[in-house]
Design an enzyme around this catalytic site. Structure first.
Site, PDB file in Angstrom:
ATOM      1  CG  HIS A 102       2.883  -1.394   8.065  1.00 18.43           C
ATOM      2  ND1 HIS A 102       2.072  -2.254   8.772  1.00 18.43           N
ATOM      3  CD2 HIS A 102       2.919  -1.864   6.782  1.00 18.43           C
ATOM      4  CE1 HIS A 102       1.636  -3.212   7.949  1.00 18.43           C
ATOM      5  NE2 HIS A 102       2.117  -2.989   6.743  1.00 18.43           N
ATOM      6  CG  HIS A 172       5.615  -6.187   5.610  1.00 19.85           C
ATOM      7  ND1 HIS A 172       5.660  -6.398   4.250  1.00 19.85           N
ATOM      8  CD2 HIS A 172       4.430  -5.574   5.858  1.00 19.85           C
ATOM      9  CE1 HIS A 172       4.567  -5.911   3.692  1.00 19.85           C
ATOM     10  NE2 HIS A 172       3.797  -5.408   4.647  1.00 19.85           N
ATOM     11  CD  GLU A 309       1.957  -8.004   6.667  1.00 16.18           C
ATOM     12  OE1 GLU A 309       1.819  -6.985   7.375  1.00 16.18           O
ATOM     13  OE2 GLU A 309       1.550  -8.083   5.487  1.00 16.18           O
TER      14      GLU A 309
END
Length: 341
Positions: A102, A172, A309
């Site tokens: 991420h 997210h 996501e």
């Protein structure tokens, strides 16, 4: 539209922008592009906040769960925390074992954005990530626009780089349609419009294999109770400790269309997700452990929220048969996702 300054992080102001109409209300923070709250009108005429989050914006800083944030520069895991473009290899932060996750500790989830524009039904946030930030090549100029219609919140992502780089942006948010978030999403019904999913290894990184959902707990095409699937005796489900997988959407890549649908346990509220992305990471909040306190004093336990996501396939930079994530210098990246109620 309401706009207020909450504080400062370094030399950057942190602002909250609230977009609202008679059916929906969304509170957006400039720090991390956070959706702090998303209130939707249910069938009984009551408002429900459908996302997990914190009352104090400072609780979003350096958090380990990415709650409510924009993810960039590259969503999901990059195996070995490195990738190559042409003959050059770039080394990233290994922030999850040997892998990069991420965008690393200084990813967009942990970065202040500026408010570039705001109106009655939209806000545009901007972040200019310098060349080499987090190990990524190129100065990346990113804009994220949140816009509210009568029944939907839409997120538009655009980015351009001055060097070839990789980009995979997503959001997210942890969704929970139950009104109160001291319980779980296990009794909610999930539909995912996907005939296949990408396999993960023991570290939840992609192996590059695409597997059919047919005959597996990942077949959510007709709607399933989440709690009936996350504890299944299935090797892939065990590796992810529940849903923690990218689904290969059935719609054509690049075409805006249906991704998923989530319905509350009482059937009073349904959220439909649409996007032009080719995949969606379904994550059932498996690593929440009760250590976080939410907006109304709730303790976020395991399975308190579900992430949907929308994204390019994880670790696509290492698998040529996946849709590409390399963004050429000067080329415009544009993706959009819509959450409708």
């Amino acid at each position: 539209m309401k706009r207020e300054r909450l504080g400062m992080i370094g030399s950057c102001a942190v602002e909250r922008i609230v977009l609202e109409n008679q059916r929906l209300s969304a509170a957006i923070l400039s720090f991390g592009g956070v959706i702090q709250s998303l209130r939707a009108l249910d069938a009984a005429g009551a408002y429900r906040d459908v996302v997990l989050g914190f009352s104090d914006w400072k609780d979003y800083v350096d958090q380990g769960y990415y709650i409510g944030t924009v993810i960039g520069r590259c969503a999901n895991r990059i195996s070995g925390a490195s990738f190559a473009i042409g003959e050059r290899t770039y080394t990233l932060e290994a922030n999850e074992g040997e892998n990069h996750l991420h965008g690393g500790s200084c990813g967009f989830w942990n970065t202040p954005f500026s408010v570039e524009a705001a109106g009655e039904d939209f806000v545009t946030l901007r972040c200019v990530s310098p060349d080499g930030a987090g190990g990524y090549p190129g100065t990346l100029d990113t804009r994220i626009t949140y816009s509210l219609s009568e029944r939907a919140l839409r997120i538009d992502y655009t980015a351009v780089s001055d060097r070839d780089t990789i980009v995979n942006l997503t959001h997210h948010s942890y969704f929970n349609l139950e009104g109160r978030h001291d319980g779980t999403i296990l009794d909610e019904t999930l539909t995912v419009y996907a005939d296949a999913f990408t396999q993960i290894d023991d570290a939840c990184a992609s192996t590059g294999q695409i597997l059919p959902v047919e005959g597996t707990p990942f077949d959510c095409r007709k709607g399933v109770r989440i709690g009936q699937r996350v504890g299944a005796e299935d090797e892939q489900m065990k590796k992810g400790s529940g849903f923690n997988h990218n689904f290969v959407l059935s719609k054509p890549a690049g075409v805006f269309g249906p991704v998923a649908q989530l319905t509350s346990a009482d059937g009073q509220l349904t959220m439909r997700v649409e996007s032009d992305q080719p995949g969606v990471q379904v994550y059932s909040g498996n690593y929440l452990d009760g250590s976080l306190t939410g907006k109304r004093g709730e303790r976020y336990q395991r399975f308190s929220g579900l992430c949907l996501e929308t994204q390019d396939y994880p670790d696509a930079v290492h698998f040529p048969h996946f849709p590409p994530v390399v963004l050429k210098a000067g080329q415009m990246y544009h993706r959009q996702t819509r959450f409708a109620f």
